[in-house]
Motif scaffolding. Structure first.
Motif, short mmCIF file in Angstrom:
data_model
loop_
_atom_site.label_atom_id
_atom_site.label_comp_id
_atom_site.label_asym_id
_atom_site.label_seq_id
_atom_site.Cartn_x
_atom_site.Cartn_y
_atom_site.Cartn_z
N LEU B 10 30.32 55.55 41.97
CA LEU B 10 30.82 54.22 41.63
C LEU B 10 30.17 53.19 42.54
N LEU B 11 29.49 52.21 41.93
CA LEU B 11 28.91 51.10 42.70
C LEU B 11 29.95 49.99 42.70
N GLY B 12 30.29 49.49 43.89
CA GLY B 12 31.35 48.50 43.92
C GLY B 12 31.28 47.55 45.07
N LEU B 13 32.35 46.74 45.16
CA LEU B 13 32.55 45.79 46.22
C LEU B 13 34.02 45.90 46.56
N TRP B 14 34.36 46.08 47.85
CA TRP B 14 35.74 46.39 48.23
C TRP B 14 36.73 45.37 47.71
N ALA B 15 36.31 44.10 47.68
CA ALA B 15 37.26 43.03 47.33
C ALA B 15 37.49 42.91 45.82
N VAL B 171 46.30 43.56 41.55
CA VAL B 171 47.54 43.38 42.31
C VAL B 171 47.35 42.73 43.69
N SER B 172 46.37 43.17 44.45
CA SER B 172 46.20 42.57 45.79
C SER B 172 45.86 41.08 45.68
N TRP B 173 45.12 40.72 44.64
CA TRP B 173 44.80 39.31 44.42
C TRP B 173 46.03 38.54 43.94
N VAL B 174 46.88 39.21 43.13
CA VAL B 174 48.13 38.58 42.69
C VAL B 174 48.97 38.24 43.92
N LYS B 175 49.06 39.23 44.84
CA LYS B 175 49.86 39.01 46.05
C LYS B 175 49.24 37.94 46.95
N ALA B 176 47.91 37.84 46.92
CA ALA B 176 47.21 36.86 47.75
C ALA B 176 47.42 35.44 47.22
N SER B 177 47.85 35.34 45.99
CA SER B 177 47.95 34.03 45.35
C SER B 177 48.90 33.08 46.08
N GLU B 178 50.04 33.62 46.54
CA GLU B 178 50.99 32.73 47.21
C GLU B 178 50.46 32.16 48.52
N PRO B 179 49.93 32.99 49.43
CA PRO B 179 49.33 32.40 50.63
C PRO B 179 48.15 31.47 50.33
N LEU B 180 47.42 31.74 49.25
CA LEU B 180 46.23 30.93 48.95
C LEU B 180 46.57 29.61 48.28
N GLN B 212 43.63 47.07 47.91
CA GLN B 212 43.10 46.44 49.13
C GLN B 212 44.22 45.79 49.94
N ASP B 213 43.98 45.69 51.24
CA ASP B 213 44.90 44.99 52.13
C ASP B 213 44.93 43.50 51.74
N VAL B 214 46.13 42.96 51.53
CA VAL B 214 46.27 41.60 51.00
C VAL B 214 45.71 40.55 51.96
N ASP B 215 45.96 40.73 53.26
CA ASP B 215 45.45 39.75 54.24
C ASP B 215 43.92 39.67 54.20
N ARG B 216 43.28 40.84 54.07
CA ARG B 216 41.80 40.87 53.98
C ARG B 216 41.34 40.12 52.73
N VAL B 217 42.08 40.30 51.63
CA VAL B 217 41.72 39.61 50.38
C VAL B 217 41.88 38.10 50.54
N VAL B 218 42.95 37.68 51.23
CA VAL B 218 43.17 36.24 51.46
C VAL B 218 41.99 35.64 52.23
N GLU B 219 41.57 36.33 53.30
CA GLU B 219 40.44 35.84 54.10
C GLU B 219 39.17 35.78 53.27
N TYR B 220 38.94 36.83 52.48
CA TYR B 220 37.75 36.90 51.64
C TYR B 220 37.75 35.76 50.62
N ALA B 221 38.91 35.53 50.00
CA ALA B 221 39.02 34.48 48.97
C ALA B 221 38.73 33.11 49.57
N LYS B 222 39.25 32.87 50.78
CA LYS B 222 39.01 31.57 51.45
C LYS B 222 37.52 31.37 51.67
#
Lengths: 225, 236
Positions: B10-15, B171-180, B212-222
């Motif tokens: 599988l070729l991917g990207l963690w985020a 799901v991790s992005w859904v959870k990241a939505s509120e902090p973002l 994925q860890d939600v905090d990592r996703v938040v940082e990545y999204a920012k």
């Protein structure tokens, strides 16, 4: 599968015409109800409450919506003697077919719409749309390669997904200022072959001029001219 | 984990939530695979040759043959490894069509506007894109009701199916939505079934292994939004 089959469609809809082709291909008897998209029927609104769009296939009172979902449903649910499957049996070949059907929707349809939907005078937008449409057509042509059909020797899922856009080529050409025959001769030949060699296609597609007139009417109604 | 029917890569990207879908499907089906993390700023030859059309992840390579597009990959995993793990799509053609309808809804009505949130320039455009996304989540609550048929918390009823995996990847992005953004995408007060779905989904072993860890996703999204904003102002 038993039961009465009804198709809610609009004669120019490439999505609806995919379903027409599939039903005829499988030899399924059905009744078609023409929808006026400016005045949608209660049946359409109750059968597709989420989108209120055509096509809707209603089998024994139960609606199926979204053209590619309907194609797979027809393939799964209706097998007549002598009617081959639209999707291949092999999982890899199925994945390949689904990928390309998705490409038609996300790349060709999206760009094509921008060609004819841009307001009068929006030259840059139309030019960008033309480039994207031609690029999508060329990518599809490359995928066809030297095969007579995307499905190989005979009509398959991707052919049925794409060929209803052929009557729209004239509209893309007139608004976009290009010709499919010049840019993608093999694809133009494929479209002709689909109609010539398959009654189910010939009987399902509108005249290109009628599509163009329909679009001109729509543009006026939306104040794009 | 079983090594069934050949080599999987599988070729991917963690985020990427789309890559996460593929990982979830592989996990749920009990399939072992080699994972390759791609650098989208420096795409590998393997990625470019495996997905020449989109040059995007995820790509699943099975015995050297590539499958692209996350929803196509999940269906492929279900088709090609039918004997392994649970079936992801219902056997009945009508039920299958219902599941596929909601999968298409998820992509077109929820994910398309949601993607715009991270790309558009102005706060007004972001707010409008969020509004459309949240409106779609409201409708998806009905979809969950229809798909599950009251048989369980999942779209697949009492077990996880195709639509669960497609939404589960997000799901991790859904959870990241509120902090973002300050808005909850799945709010127990507005969409209680989806909120319960999310809770149950996260309890799955596959989810714990893959999400994925939600905090990592938040940082990545920012970071992504900052980059997009900089690119937009450079183009002005």
């Amino acid at each position: 599968m038993e039961g009465v089959v009804v198709l809610l469609n609009c004669f120019v809809s490439p999505f609806g015409n995919r379903v027409r082709i599939a039903l005829k291909f499988k030899g399924v008897a059905y009744e078609e109800k023409a929808e006026n998209l400016a005045a949608k029927s209660p049946l359409l609104l109750s059968s597709n409450p989420v989108h209120a769009k055509v096509p809707v296939l209603i089998v024994d009172g139960k609606p199926v919506c979204e053209s590619l979902v309907i194609l797979e449903f027809i393939d799964d649910g209706f097998s007549a003697a002598g009617a081959p499957p639209l999707l291949p049996a092999d999982p890899y070949a199925r994945a390949h077919a689904r990928f390309w059907a998705s490409y038609v929707d996300t790349k060709l349809n999206e760009a094509g719409m921008r060609v004819w939907r841009s307001p009068k005078g929006a030259t840059a937008a139309v030019e960008a749309a033309r480039k994207d449409t031609v690029a999508a057509l060329k990518t599809l042509e490359a995928e066809l390669g030297g095969k007579p059909y995307f499905g190989g020797d005979a009509l398959g899922y991707v052919d049925v997904a794409l060929v209803p856009f052929a009557p729209w080529f004239l509209t893309y050409e007139r608004f976009g200022g290009f010709t499919v025959a010049a840019e993608c001769p093999a694809l133009a030949a494929w479209a002709d072959r689909c109609v010539r060699e398959n009654t189910c296609v010939a009987e399902s597609l509108p005249e290109a001029e009628h599509v163009f007139q329909f679009v001109c009417g729509m543009r006026k109604a939306f104040g794009l001219d | 984990m079983a090594r069934v029917g050949g080599e999987l890569k599988l070729l991917g990207l963690w985020a990427s939530p789309f890559v996460t879908r593929a990982k979830l499907a592989l996990q749920i089906k009990g399939l072992s695979y080699e994972y390759v993390e791609e650098d989208l700023g420096n795409k590998s030859e393997l990625l470019l040759s495996s997905n020449p059309v989109h040059k995007a992840v995820p790509v699943l390579i099975h015995n050297g043959k590539p499958v692209c597009e996350s929803s196509v990959i999940v269906q492929y995993i279900d088709d090609a490894f039918a004997g392994s793990g649970p079936s992801l799509l219902p056997a009945d053609p009508y039920q299958r069509a219902v599941a596929c309808f909601w999968a298409a809804y998820l992509e077109d009505k929820m994910l398309t506007p949601w993607g715009r949130v991270f790309k558009v320039k102005t706060d007004e455009e972001k707010a409008e894109a969020m509004r459309q996304t949240i409106a779609a989540v409201d409708v998806l609550e009905d979809g969950l009701k229809e798909c599950s048929g009251g048989q369980g918390p999942f779209f697949g009823g009492d077990s996880v199916g195709y639509v669960d995996i497609l939404l589960g990847g997000m799901v991790s992005w859904v959870k990241a939505s509120e902090p973002l953004s300050g808005s909850k995408l799945i709010d127990a007060e507005k969409t209680p079934l989806l909120a319960a779905w999310m809770e149950r989904f996260c309890e799955l072993d596959a989810a714990k292994a893959v999400l994925q860890d939600v905090d990592r996703v938040v940082e990545y999204a920012k970071l992504v939004m900052t980059k997009n904003a900089a690119r937009a102002s450079n183009n002005n």
